[in-house]
Enzyme design. Sequence first.
Site, PDB file in Angstrom:
ATOM      1  CE  LYS A 118      -3.805  -2.084   1.667  1.00 56.71           C
ATOM      2  NZ  LYS A 118      -5.000  -2.294   2.779  1.00 56.71           N
ATOM      3  N   GLY A 167      -9.127  -5.611   5.815  1.00 50.81           N
ATOM      4  CA  GLY A 167      -9.397  -4.841   6.953  1.00 50.81           C
ATOM      5  C   GLY A 167      -8.381  -4.976   8.400  1.00 50.81           C
ATOM      6  CE  LYS A 203      -7.531  14.924   9.718  1.00 45.68           C
ATOM      7  NZ  LYS A 203      -7.059  15.012  11.107  1.00 45.68           N
ATOM      8  CE1 TYR A 204     -11.133   5.501  10.865  1.00 46.85           C
ATOM      9  CE2 TYR A 204     -12.130   7.168  12.358  1.00 46.85           C
ATOM     10  CZ  TYR A 204     -12.139   5.962  11.697  1.00 46.85           C
ATOM     11  OH  TYR A 204     -13.118   5.271  11.950  1.00 46.85           O
ATOM     12  NE  ARG A 293      -8.857  -9.032  -4.942  1.00 42.11           N
ATOM     13  CZ  ARG A 293     -10.143  -8.502  -4.522  1.00 42.11           C
ATOM     14  NH1 ARG A 293     -11.140  -8.406  -5.000  1.00 42.11           N
ATOM     15  NH2 ARG A 293      -9.952  -7.599  -3.232  1.00 42.11           N
ATOM     16  CB  VAL A 296     -17.405  -9.782  -4.065  1.00 41.66           C
ATOM     17  CG1 VAL A 296     -18.681 -10.375  -3.632  1.00 41.66           C
ATOM     18  CG2 VAL A 296     -16.260 -10.663  -3.246  1.00 41.66           C
ATOM     19  NE  ARG A 339     -19.888  -8.496  -0.892  1.00 39.72           N
ATOM     20  CZ  ARG A 339     -18.359  -8.172  -0.763  1.00 39.72           C
ATOM     21  NH1 ARG A 339     -17.725  -9.106   0.072  1.00 39.72           N
ATOM     22  NH2 ARG A 339     -17.688  -7.445  -1.532  1.00 39.72           N
TER      23      ARG A 339
HETATM   24  P1  ADP Z   1      -8.023  -3.684   3.286  1.00 37.90           P
HETATM   25  O1  ADP Z   1      -6.915  -3.686   2.141  1.00 37.90           O
HETATM   26  O2  ADP Z   1      -7.733  -4.309   4.449  1.00 37.90           O
HETATM   27  O3  ADP Z   1      -9.480  -3.762   2.867  1.00 37.90           O
HETATM   28  P2  ADP Z   1      -8.322  -0.476   2.955  1.00 37.90           P
HETATM   29  O4  ADP Z   1      -7.287   0.337   2.936  1.00 37.90           O
HETATM   30  O5  ADP Z   1      -9.251  -0.895   1.503  1.00 37.90           O
HETATM   31  O6  ADP Z   1      -7.860  -2.111   3.595  1.00 37.90           O
HETATM   32  O7  ADP Z   1      -9.339  -0.158   4.090  1.00 37.90           O
HETATM   33  C1  ADP Z   1     -10.446  -0.949   4.257  1.00 37.90           C
HETATM   34  C2  ADP Z   1     -11.522  -0.085   4.976  1.00 37.90           C
HETATM   35  O8  ADP Z   1     -10.883   0.731   6.048  1.00 37.90           O
HETATM   36  C3  ADP Z   1     -12.232   0.954   4.127  1.00 37.90           C
HETATM   37  O9  ADP Z   1     -13.148   0.788   3.097  1.00 37.90           O
HETATM   38  C4  ADP Z   1     -12.702   1.984   5.073  1.00 37.90           C
HETATM   39  O10 ADP Z   1     -13.722   1.565   5.573  1.00 37.90           O
HETATM   40  C5  ADP Z   1     -11.417   2.063   6.212  1.00 37.90           C
HETATM   41  N1  ADP Z   1     -10.499   2.877   6.148  1.00 37.90           N
HETATM   42  C6  ADP Z   1      -9.351   2.762   5.326  1.00 37.90           C
HETATM   43  N2  ADP Z   1      -8.591   3.823   5.409  1.00 37.90           N
HETATM   44  C7  ADP Z   1      -9.300   4.881   6.223  1.00 37.90           C
HETATM   45  C8  ADP Z   1      -9.137   6.292   6.699  1.00 37.90           C
HETATM   46  N3  ADP Z   1      -7.989   6.858   6.151  1.00 37.90           N
HETATM   47  N4  ADP Z   1      -9.930   6.743   7.315  1.00 37.90           N
HETATM   48  C9  ADP Z   1     -11.282   6.141   7.638  1.00 37.90           C
HETATM   49  N5  ADP Z   1     -11.336   4.854   7.148  1.00 37.90           N
HETATM   50  C10 ADP Z   1     -10.596   4.380   6.728  1.00 37.90           C
END
Ligand code: ADP
Length: 447
Positions: A118, A167, A203-204, A293, A296, A339
């Site tokens: 990532k 996640g 940043k969250y 890829r 779903v 789903r």
């Molecule tokens: P993974 O590859 O584990 O699915 P992602 O980077 O796609 O990880 O993130 C999965 C989920 O986590 C996102 O769809 C979102 O719901 C949450 N998320 C990821 N990054 C952030 C962020 N910077 N702020 C808030 N939520 C986040």
Amino acid sequence: MKNPKKILIANRGVIAIRALRAAKELGYQVASVYSTIDKDQKHLKLSDEAICIGPAASKDSYLNEAAIIAAAELVGADAIYPGYGFLAENSSFAEKCNQSGFKFVGPDPKVIEIMGDKIKAKELIESLGVPIVPGYTGNIQSQDQIENIVDEIGYPVIVKASAGGGGKGMRVVEKKKDLWDCVISAQNEAQLAFGNGEVFIEKYLQKPRHIEVQVFGDGKGKVVHLYSRDCSLQRRYQKIVEEAPAINLPQDKLNEIQNICVKACSELKYEGAGTLEFLYENNEFYFIEMNTRIQVEHTVTEMITGVDLVQAQLSLALEDRFDLEQDKLKINGHAMQCRINAEDPETFIPSPGKISNVHRPGGYHVRFESQIYSGYEVPSNYDSLIAEVIVKDGDRENTINKMRMALTELVVEGIKTNQPLHLKILDDNGFKNVDYYIKYLEEELIK
Ligand code: ADP
């Protein structure tokens, strides 16, 4: 006459039967692999050949690279279709398939490798002009250094594993006093789970929606997008309901993002189906990751564009055929997917076991993707997804009504499923008004 080409499907469950149908409709021969516990899956009976590749545990079967390559050798496959999950984003497996003479249906292994990291993915994507979530992807040297950096970014932040997926390995940090502990524990968890302890900080975002763009490239620089999807209804970062197109967004911004995705993927000479995932908040899109890829939720895109994405993957990989033209791709209606998971709708505890009775929903623009039948036993060893109910109608309101009808018709007896949860979601006002965010389901609907 030339013999039809042969695809080996290196997956199971919903995507395996989806791929089997697509391949058979195109006139290909299909070989499938299975683990001992999966011997009664429907797609095996429809395959020309079926090869057992090991016992139930994924690591011994669907993740057993040598066994899958040996199966491809045995049946004389031309290509290996990875689907999603298992080895679909494993660049070294993709490389091994190609080197062994079995075309891996997917992009160049080098692109899979970059996007699987990532940090590299964010850096590359940003350099191609795509907006990313503000954060820090550099070296983490000391507590002081990282605290100073996060002071600049501003709390809350999320610590994420570079090799993360599904996640896992993420930590939200609200206050400075917790930052260093979270960094260390995320590094340890990532090392254990992914064999790579690298983490980065973002940043969250508080209440974003999850919006993604489907792209498809010919591997030579021609790329189209197939519009957007909204996958904001999630539980534990897993998508539950997906829709296409994403609506209630500034259309000009969304168009711009779709075009930026096309440009970036064309510079990468991206091959096949891919998805760029974004978080959307306060009128801005922020890239979070790219999936190299089929996903779903590809089905909802198929419903609104009329493009069979799995067939497009197969014809590109096997015939070098690419028929997609951006100006011919139009959105027709609104599609939604629920789903169906084998789990308790309230506790979410998996509910494997024998299905005593199934009734599939039907009707105009109602689609049911599944392997299940009366007497089928859902194993406890894999993901709980057992079916997808997909519908399309002229607009979102009618699509919700059609989905409610389809879910009311669906009968799965003998095990528990999340069907009641879906019916609850469909009747929720926040959902109906597109007034939701990625934690909406967890924070507002299933408290
Ligand atoms: P993974 O590859 O584990 O699915 P992602 O980077 O796609 O990880 O993130 C999965 C989920 O986590 C996102 O769809 C979102 O719901 C949450 N998320 C990821 N990054 C952030 C962020 N910077 N702020 C808030 N939520 C986040």
